[in-house]
Design an enzyme around this catalytic site. Structure first.
Site, PDB file in Angstrom:
ATOM      1  N   LYS A  13       0.854  -1.186   0.000  1.00 37.82           N
ATOM      2  CA  LYS A  13       0.000   0.000   0.000  1.00 37.82           C
ATOM      3  C   LYS A  13       0.889   1.234   0.000  1.00 37.82           C
ATOM      4  CE  LYS A  13      -3.684   2.403   2.456  1.00 37.82           C
ATOM      5  NZ  LYS A  13      -4.630   2.390   3.580  1.00 37.82           N
ATOM      6  N   ARG A  23     -10.492  10.681   1.445  1.00 41.09           N
ATOM      7  CA  ARG A  23     -10.301  11.436   2.693  1.00 41.09           C
ATOM      8  C   ARG A  23     -11.539  12.280   2.987  1.00 41.09           C
ATOM      9  NH1 ARG A  23      -4.188  11.789   3.017  1.00 41.09           N
ATOM     10  NH2 ARG A  23      -3.731   9.569   2.763  1.00 41.09           N
ATOM     11  N   ARG A  59       1.185  10.063   5.356  1.00 43.85           N
ATOM     12  CA  ARG A  59       1.364   8.739   5.949  1.00 43.85           C
ATOM     13  C   ARG A  59       2.681   8.106   5.492  1.00 43.85           C
ATOM     14  NH1 ARG A  59      -3.752   8.402   7.839  1.00 43.85           N
ATOM     15  NH2 ARG A  59      -5.557   8.541   6.457  1.00 43.85           N
ATOM     16  N   GLU A  94       7.195  -6.650   1.489  1.00 52.01           N
ATOM     17  CA  GLU A  94       5.940  -6.517   2.230  1.00 52.01           C
ATOM     18  C   GLU A  94       5.014  -7.707   1.957  1.00 52.01           C
ATOM     19  OE1 GLU A  94       4.868  -4.533   4.464  1.00 52.01           O
ATOM     20  OE2 GLU A  94       6.016  -2.663   4.373  1.00 52.01           O
ATOM     21  N   LYS A  97      -2.367  -1.611  -3.707  1.00 55.84           N
ATOM     22  CA  LYS A  97      -3.183  -0.397  -3.701  1.00 55.84           C
ATOM     23  C   LYS A  97      -2.297   0.830  -3.769  1.00 55.84           C
ATOM     24  CE  LYS A  97      -6.252   2.027  -0.599  1.00 55.84           C
ATOM     25  NZ  LYS A  97      -6.872   2.031   0.698  1.00 55.84           N
ATOM     26  N   SER A 110     -10.014   5.941  -4.919  1.00 60.01           N
ATOM     27  CA  SER A 110     -10.927   7.054  -5.179  1.00 60.01           C
ATOM     28  C   SER A 110     -10.395   8.028  -6.223  1.00 60.01           C
ATOM     29  CB  SER A 110     -11.226   7.775  -3.870  1.00 60.01           C
ATOM     30  OG  SER A 110     -10.032   8.256  -3.273  1.00 60.01           O
ATOM     31  N   TYR A 160     -15.262   1.079  -6.641  1.00 60.22           N
ATOM     32  CA  TYR A 160     -16.536   1.759  -6.368  1.00 60.22           C
ATOM     33  C   TYR A 160     -17.518   1.558  -7.519  1.00 60.22           C
ATOM     34  CZ  TYR A 160     -13.514   3.863  -2.890  1.00 60.22           C
ATOM     35  OH  TYR A 160     -12.633   4.034  -1.858  1.00 60.22           O
TER      36      TYR A 160
HETATM   37  C1  PBG Z   1      -6.918   3.995   5.182  1.00 57.61           C
HETATM   38  C2  PBG Z   1      -7.462   3.858   3.813  1.00 57.61           C
HETATM   39  C3  PBG Z   1      -7.342   4.788   2.781  1.00 57.61           C
HETATM   40  C4  PBG Z   1      -8.010   4.261   1.686  1.00 57.61           C
HETATM   41  C5  PBG Z   1      -8.541   3.040   2.065  1.00 57.61           C
HETATM   42  N1  PBG Z   1      -8.162   2.798   3.392  1.00 57.61           N
HETATM   43  C6  PBG Z   1      -6.770   6.122   2.772  1.00 57.61           C
HETATM   44  C7  PBG Z   1      -5.395   6.332   3.189  1.00 57.61           C
HETATM   45  O1  PBG Z   1      -4.591   5.411   3.337  1.00 57.61           O
HETATM   46  O2  PBG Z   1      -5.078   7.489   3.392  1.00 57.61           O
HETATM   47  C8  PBG Z   1      -8.133   4.937   0.363  1.00 57.61           C
HETATM   48  C9  PBG Z   1      -9.112   4.361  -0.577  1.00 57.61           C
HETATM   49  C10 PBG Z   1      -9.405   5.213  -1.743  1.00 57.61           C
HETATM   50  O3  PBG Z   1      -8.781   6.268  -1.971  1.00 57.61           O
HETATM   51  O4  PBG Z   1     -10.321   4.842  -2.481  1.00 57.61           O
HETATM   52  N2  PBG Z   1      -7.263   2.970   6.031  1.00 57.61           N
END
Ligand code: PBG
Length: 325
Positions: free
Chosen positions: A196, A206, A217, A233, A248, A274, A313
């Site tokens: 990730k 967000r 992060r 990982e 992801k 997203s 989505y």
């Molecule tokens: C955090 C989390 C995030 C997303 C899914 N789980 C955001 C992040 O890591 O800041 C993002 C998913 C998306 O953008 O569709 N637990």
């Protein structure tokens, strides 16, 4: 004087193209991420993500019925509590929004859909980080693992079939597996967000979870410049007991999806996030690209790269498009 090979023969009609297609996206292998907010008066649209809603507990059942009717594989729930706290305590409360929603959805669907719960603290903490903080303000890996273990047991008790371990803390899969097993939840599986990245493409999400995060992060999510780090990982998550590994975001990381598929003997998932959706929707809304063709092309690219499972989505709509295609 004639070409010895004519690849165009196999492209001559839709029927022959379908006959020789190398990849199919099966609706049963799509996962729909969903948002449910505590105390929300009316379902609310999320900026940049047309058709994606923040639900309340009352609007959720109809959306779940749509997922069932579409024949998708699963739903992945994110909860947004009314109140947030430094330790994210609502995450481990039986009456916390995510636990309540999981219980409700599980009662509705039984085993007809795979019910996945997001296992992370970012929606529950008042600082928006995916873990708890140490005195110096850094994210405390091992203190967070203790909270994840408690949260995992609560989500399993609520009825989750699967937990999406998305926090990127070292050792999280092993700790969650041990906690589940010790509490008698050997059958609950772990979808590990193994690779990730600290991505700019999480922007609209967000907003969807009303994130309180200031800063980034980057001390726990991965650097977009790295590939080899993802292999490490993924290896660790498999060793710790992951049932499925996820990459992801998906689209800028198709090389990672490919490497993951070649490397492990468990299913590989990829999450079209997203911001990736928002880019396509914005371009389509401007009339620059054909919306539905683009969605299918994106899904097929992720599948072709090696993902068995796609988190998107568009899951419900895509199931319809795939069936009528
Ligand atoms: C955090 C989390 C995030 C997303 C899914 N789980 C955001 C992040 O890591 O800041 C993002 C998913 C998306 O953008 O569709 N637990």
């Amino acid at each position: 004087m004639f070409p010895a090979e004519r690849p165009r023969r196999l492209r001559a009609s839709a029927a022959i193209r379908n006959l020789v297609a190398e990849n199919q996206v099966d609706p049963a292998q799509l996962i729909l991420p969903m948002f449910v907010k505590e105390g929300l008066a009316q379902p609310r649209e999320i900026k940049g993500l047309p058709g994606v809603l923040q639900h309340n507990l009352e609007s959720l059942p109809a959306a779940i019925d749509e997922a069932l009717a579409a024949g998708i594989g699963g739903v992945m729930l994110f909860g947004i509590p009314a109140d947030r706290a430094a330790q994210g305590s609502q995450a481990c409360d039986t009456h916390g929004i995510l636990n309540v929603a999981i219980k409700q959805v599980r009662q509705q669907v039984g085993d007809r859909l795979v019910v996945i719960a997001d296992l992370c603290l970012d929606e529950f903490t008042d600082h928006g980080h995916c873990g708890v903080l140490a005195a110096d303000g850094s994210v405390d890996n091992d203190a967070t693992l203790e909270v994840y273990a408690a949260m995992a047991v609560k989500l399993a008790e609520a009825g989750a079939h699967m937990l999406g371990a998305s926090g990127m803390m070292d050792g999280q899969v092993g700790v969650v597996r041990a906690a589940l097993d010790a509490d008698g939840h050997q059958e609950v599986s772990i979808l590990a967000y193994a690779a990730k990245y600290a991505s700019a493409f999480y922007g609209p999400f967000r907003d969807a979870v009303e994130s309180e995060l200031k800063g980034d992060r980057k001390t726990y999510q991965q650097d977009p410049r790295n590939l080899r780090e993802s292999l490490r990982e993924i290896r660790l998550d498999v060793e710790e007991g992951a049932d499925i590994v996820m990459v992801k975001p998906a689209l800028s990381y198709l090389d990672i999806v490919r490497e993951a598929r070649l490397m492990v003997d468990i299913p590989v998932a990829a999450y079209i996030v997203s911001g990736e959706m928002a880019m396509l929707e914005a371009a389509a809304a401007s009339g620059l690209i054909e919306r539905e063709r683009s969605i299918l092309e994106m899904l097929h690219s992720v599948k072709r790269a090696g993902a068995d499972i796609i988190c998107t989505y568009w899951a419900v709509e895509a199931a319809g498009l795939l069936r009528s295609n």
